[in-house]
Scaffold this active site. Sequence first.
Site, PDB file in Angstrom:
ATOM      1  N   ASN A 102       4.398   1.306  -1.884  1.00  0.00           N
ATOM      2  CA  ASN A 102       4.382   0.310  -0.811  1.00  0.00           C
ATOM      3  C   ASN A 102       5.517   0.528   0.173  1.00  0.00           C
ATOM      4  O   ASN A 102       6.608   0.939  -0.207  1.00  0.00           O
ATOM      5  CB  ASN A 102       4.452  -1.105  -1.405  1.00  0.00           C
ATOM      6  CG  ASN A 102       3.313  -1.358  -2.358  1.00  0.00           C
ATOM      7  OD1 ASN A 102       2.314  -0.623  -2.370  1.00  0.00           O
ATOM      8  ND2 ASN A 102       3.450  -2.377  -3.183  1.00  0.00           N
ATOM      9  N   ASP A 104       6.276  -2.098   2.263  1.00  0.00           N
ATOM     10  CA  ASP A 104       6.495  -3.464   2.767  1.00  0.00           C
ATOM     11  C   ASP A 104       7.885  -4.031   2.470  1.00  0.00           C
ATOM     12  O   ASP A 104       8.250  -5.078   2.999  1.00  0.00           O
ATOM     13  CB  ASP A 104       5.409  -4.406   2.236  1.00  0.00           C
ATOM     14  CG  ASP A 104       5.344  -4.472   0.709  1.00  0.00           C
ATOM     15  OD1 ASP A 104       4.246  -4.743   0.176  1.00  0.00           O
ATOM     16  OD2 ASP A 104       6.384  -4.227   0.057  1.00  0.00           O
ATOM     17  N   HIS A 119       6.572   6.508  -0.159  1.00  0.00           N
ATOM     18  CA  HIS A 119       5.909   6.681   1.144  1.00  0.00           C
ATOM     19  C   HIS A 119       6.686   6.064   2.294  1.00  0.00           C
ATOM     20  O   HIS A 119       6.131   5.809   3.370  1.00  0.00           O
ATOM     21  CB  HIS A 119       4.485   6.111   1.078  1.00  0.00           C
ATOM     22  CG  HIS A 119       3.641   6.775   0.032  1.00  0.00           C
ATOM     23  ND1 HIS A 119       2.562   6.155  -0.564  1.00  0.00           N
ATOM     24  CD2 HIS A 119       3.734   7.990  -0.541  1.00  0.00           C
ATOM     25  CE1 HIS A 119       2.030   6.972  -1.448  1.00  0.00           C
ATOM     26  NE2 HIS A 119       2.707   8.096  -1.463  1.00  0.00           N
ATOM     27  N   THR A 189      -2.437  -0.429  -8.364  1.00  0.00           N
ATOM     28  CA  THR A 189      -2.799   0.765  -7.598  1.00  0.00           C
ATOM     29  C   THR A 189      -4.178   1.283  -8.012  1.00  0.00           C
ATOM     30  O   THR A 189      -4.532   1.228  -9.183  1.00  0.00           O
ATOM     31  CB  THR A 189      -1.768   1.891  -7.739  1.00  0.00           C
ATOM     32  OG1 THR A 189      -2.151   2.989  -6.916  1.00  0.00           O
ATOM     33  CG2 THR A 189      -1.612   2.340  -9.196  1.00  0.00           C
TER      34      THR A 189
HETATM   35  C1  BV8 Z   1       0.072  15.402   0.918  1.00  0.00           C
HETATM   36  C2  BV8 Z   1       2.047   5.211   3.830  1.00  0.00           C
HETATM   37  C3  BV8 Z   1       0.156  17.629   1.434  1.00  0.00           C
HETATM   38  C4  BV8 Z   1       1.247   4.965   5.064  1.00  0.00           C
HETATM   39  C5  BV8 Z   1       0.514   6.312   2.305  1.00  0.00           C
HETATM   40  C6  BV8 Z   1      -8.216  15.556  -2.117  1.00  0.00           C
HETATM   41  C7  BV8 Z   1      -7.824  15.541  -3.421  1.00  0.00           C
HETATM   42  C8  BV8 Z   1      -6.487  15.244  -3.730  1.00  0.00           C
HETATM   43  C9  BV8 Z   1      -5.541  14.943  -2.735  1.00  0.00           C
HETATM   44  C10 BV8 Z   1      -5.979  14.971  -1.438  1.00  0.00           C
HETATM   45  C11 BV8 Z   1      -7.275  15.274  -1.126  1.00  0.00           C
HETATM   46  N1  BV8 Z   1      -7.421  15.216   0.195  1.00  0.00           N
HETATM   47  C12 BV8 Z   1      -6.210  14.864   0.735  1.00  0.00           C
HETATM   48  C13 BV8 Z   1      -5.349  14.734  -0.257  1.00  0.00           C
HETATM   49  C14 BV8 Z   1      -3.998  14.397  -0.166  1.00  0.00           C
HETATM   50  C15 BV8 Z   1      -3.776  12.901   0.131  1.00  0.00           C
HETATM   51  C16 BV8 Z   1      -4.559  12.024  -0.803  1.00  0.00           C
HETATM   52  O1  BV8 Z   1      -4.190  11.826  -1.933  1.00  0.00           O
HETATM   53  N2  BV8 Z   1      -5.691  11.483  -0.253  1.00  0.00           N
HETATM   54  C17 BV8 Z   1      -6.534  10.587  -1.085  1.00  0.00           C
HETATM   55  C18 BV8 Z   1      -7.163   9.551  -0.161  1.00  0.00           C
HETATM   56  C19 BV8 Z   1      -7.599  11.408  -1.788  1.00  0.00           C
HETATM   57  N3  BV8 Z   1      -2.370  12.759  -0.100  1.00  0.00           N
HETATM   58  C20 BV8 Z   1      -1.561  13.017   0.953  1.00  0.00           C
HETATM   59  O2  BV8 Z   1      -1.944  13.268   2.085  1.00  0.00           O
HETATM   60  C21 BV8 Z   1      -0.067  13.029   0.636  1.00  0.00           C
HETATM   61  N4  BV8 Z   1       0.523  14.183   1.238  1.00  0.00           N
HETATM   62  O3  BV8 Z   1      -0.753  15.627   0.057  1.00  0.00           O
HETATM   63  O4  BV8 Z   1       0.675  16.338   1.678  1.00  0.00           O
HETATM   64  C22 BV8 Z   1       1.294  18.493   1.655  1.00  0.00           C
HETATM   65  C23 BV8 Z   1       1.988  18.904   0.545  1.00  0.00           C
HETATM   66  C24 BV8 Z   1       3.017  19.802   0.745  1.00  0.00           C
HETATM   67  C25 BV8 Z   1       3.318  20.229   2.067  1.00  0.00           C
HETATM   68  C26 BV8 Z   1       2.616  19.719   3.171  1.00  0.00           C
HETATM   69  C27 BV8 Z   1       1.602  18.793   2.952  1.00  0.00           C
HETATM   70  C28 BV8 Z   1       0.629  11.803   1.272  1.00  0.00           C
HETATM   71  C29 BV8 Z   1       0.103  10.564   0.685  1.00  0.00           C
HETATM   72  C30 BV8 Z   1       0.876   9.364   1.274  1.00  0.00           C
HETATM   73  C31 BV8 Z   1       0.144   8.753   2.451  1.00  0.00           C
HETATM   74  N5  BV8 Z   1       0.777   7.483   2.848  1.00  0.00           N
HETATM   75  N6  BV8 Z   1       1.159   5.166   2.680  1.00  0.00           N
HETATM   76  C32 BV8 Z   1       1.220   3.503   5.416  1.00  0.00           C
HETATM   77  O5  BV8 Z   1       1.397   2.651   4.537  1.00  0.00           O
HETATM   78  O6  BV8 Z   1       0.993   3.246   6.593  1.00  0.00           O
HETATM   79  S1  BV8 Z   1      -0.661   6.236   1.031  1.00  0.00           S
HETATM   80  C33 BV8 Z   1      -1.148   4.570   0.972  1.00  0.00           C
HETATM   81  O7  BV8 Z   1      -2.436   4.567   0.403  1.00  0.00           O
HETATM   82  C34 BV8 Z   1      -0.312   3.685   0.069  1.00  0.00           C
HETATM   83  O8  BV8 Z   1       1.053   3.950   0.161  1.00  0.00           O
HETATM   84  C35 BV8 Z   1      -0.884   4.008  -1.302  1.00  0.00           C
HETATM   85  O9  BV8 Z   1      -0.319   5.179  -1.802  1.00  0.00           O
HETATM   86  C36 BV8 Z   1      -2.331   4.294  -0.971  1.00  0.00           C
HETATM   87  C37 BV8 Z   1      -3.157   3.086  -1.229  1.00  0.00           C
HETATM   88  O10 BV8 Z   1      -3.310   3.021  -2.606  1.00  0.00           O
HETATM   89  P1  BV8 Z   1      -2.923   1.653  -3.379  1.00  0.00           P
HETATM   90  O11 BV8 Z   1      -1.536   1.277  -3.045  1.00  0.00           O
HETATM   91  O12 BV8 Z   1      -3.294   1.857  -4.774  1.00  0.00           O
HETATM   92  O13 BV8 Z   1      -3.838   0.549  -2.655  1.00  0.00           O
HETATM   93  P2  BV8 Z   1      -5.435   0.375  -2.760  1.00  0.00           P
HETATM   94  O14 BV8 Z   1      -5.802  -0.595  -1.712  1.00  0.00           O
HETATM   95  O15 BV8 Z   1      -6.116   1.699  -2.800  1.00  0.00           O
HETATM   96  O16 BV8 Z   1      -5.659  -0.294  -4.204  1.00  0.00           O
HETATM   97  C38 BV8 Z   1      -5.106  -1.550  -4.481  1.00  0.00           C
HETATM   98  C39 BV8 Z   1      -5.328  -1.771  -5.969  1.00  0.00           C
HETATM   99  O17 BV8 Z   1      -4.727  -3.013  -6.317  1.00  0.00           O
HETATM  100  C40 BV8 Z   1      -6.810  -1.867  -6.352  1.00  0.00           C
HETATM  101  O18 BV8 Z   1      -7.029  -1.074  -7.512  1.00  0.00           O
HETATM  102  C41 BV8 Z   1      -7.015  -3.363  -6.650  1.00  0.00           C
HETATM  103  O19 BV8 Z   1      -7.949  -3.560  -7.684  1.00  0.00           O
HETATM  104  C42 BV8 Z   1      -5.618  -3.754  -7.112  1.00  0.00           C
HETATM  105  N7  BV8 Z   1      -5.288  -5.179  -6.937  1.00  0.00           N
HETATM  106  C43 BV8 Z   1      -5.754  -6.035  -6.003  1.00  0.00           C
HETATM  107  N8  BV8 Z   1      -5.176  -7.270  -6.174  1.00  0.00           N
HETATM  108  C44 BV8 Z   1      -4.301  -7.146  -7.227  1.00  0.00           C
HETATM  109  C45 BV8 Z   1      -4.365  -5.805  -7.703  1.00  0.00           C
HETATM  110  N9  BV8 Z   1      -3.628  -5.364  -8.740  1.00  0.00           N
HETATM  111  C46 BV8 Z   1      -2.799  -6.272  -9.352  1.00  0.00           C
HETATM  112  N10 BV8 Z   1      -2.676  -7.571  -8.930  1.00  0.00           N
HETATM  113  C47 BV8 Z   1      -3.406  -8.047  -7.896  1.00  0.00           C
HETATM  114  N11 BV8 Z   1      -3.296  -9.315  -7.512  1.00  0.00           N
END
Ligand code: BV8
Length: 252
Positions: A102, A104, A119, A189
């Site tokens: 996060n 935030d 991040h 997450t």
């Molecule tokens: C990189 C900042 C390369 C931005 C963020 C294919 C396969 C594998 C990887 C990749 C791929 N294609 C692309 C990639 C890489 C990519 C990636 O993983 N993509 C995903 C979509 C497949 N990763 C990257 O690009 C990373 N960089 O790989 O660089 C590289 C390496 C070396 C050299 C050069 C380049 C960078 C990743 C970081 C991006 N930035 N955030 C901003 O905030 O503006 S990521 C952002 O999304 C968040 O920070 C977080 O990480 C992610 C969201 O996930 P969650 O936080 O889990 O949130 P989500 O909404 O998904 O889920 C919420 C969960 O909470 C749910 O499960 C829900 O049920 C639960 N919930 C709801 N209410 C509650 C609860 N739980 C508990 N209590 C509650 N009340």
Amino acid sequence: MNEDIDSLVHLLKSTRRVAVLTGAGISAESGVPTFRGKDGLWRRYRAEGLATPSAFHQNPKLVWEWYDWRRGLIASKEPNPGHKVIASWENIFPSFHLITQNVDGLHQKAGSKNVLELHGNIWKVRCTEEGSVSENYQTPLNEIPPRCPDCGALLRPHIVWFGEALPSSVLQKSLLFSSSCEVMFVVGTSAVVQPAATLPYSASEAGAKIVEINPAATPLSTYADFSFRGKAGEVLPLVDERLRTASEERKD
Ligand code: BV8
């Protein structure tokens, strides 16, 4: 849930090294929209579409409008009981590390001291020319896109965008904390975004017990030693209360 909490508390009583990995779900009960939830971030834009270097290059004004909106929203939010329990655990476990996806800043607002922000942070900006990082709490921003007060170049959010590498020091630390803990909590997450989603597996391979807290199942659920289907702001206080009661009983 109750038996599981009891057996988890039994494990925690003899645990010294704990790590916690959080995602957007821990801030959901504070009113901060998650990324993939039904209230997903912003109008018709997918976060992955806006949080990228190319989106910023094409339209820095649009990207900053999005961050300005999120900053305005987050500024009015308070940490919830989930954040507060995690902050209090820094003083319970001899070795405690908090790793968050996060941006935030609500963990720090809850009192967490050493927070590893994978991040980045939405209250920090970076000069696109000089690379200098500074804090900026202005909401709303009075200039969009904001410019560097020193050189006039565009400022960008000091945040890791999709396709950008995490700062290597941050990544190294997160891997170290994960592979040296006895118990890792994985809270709120969807465990999809890499490299953050790999950390629980590194921890488990190093012998740690994985405790997932999420109302919905994730790719990690079948792998976790404990997987509680509930909200972080409800399950964490329950575990905390039992833990404190158990340690009181131990003292007596
Ligand atoms: C990189 C900042 C390369 C931005 C963020 C294919 C396969 C594998 C990887 C990749 C791929 N294609 C692309 C990639 C890489 C990519 C990636 O993983 N993509 C995903 C979509 C497949 N990763 C990257 O690009 C990373 N960089 O790989 O660089 C590289 C390496 C070396 C050299 C050069 C380049 C960078 C990743 C970081 C991006 N930035 N955030 C901003 O905030 O503006 S990521 C952002 O999304 C968040 O920070 C977080 O990480 C992610 C969201 O996930 P969650 O936080 O889990 O949130 P989500 O909404 O998904 O889920 C919420 C969960 O909470 C749910 O499960 C829900 O049920 C639960 N919930 C709801 N209410 C509650 C609860 N739980 C508990 N209590 C509650 N009340």
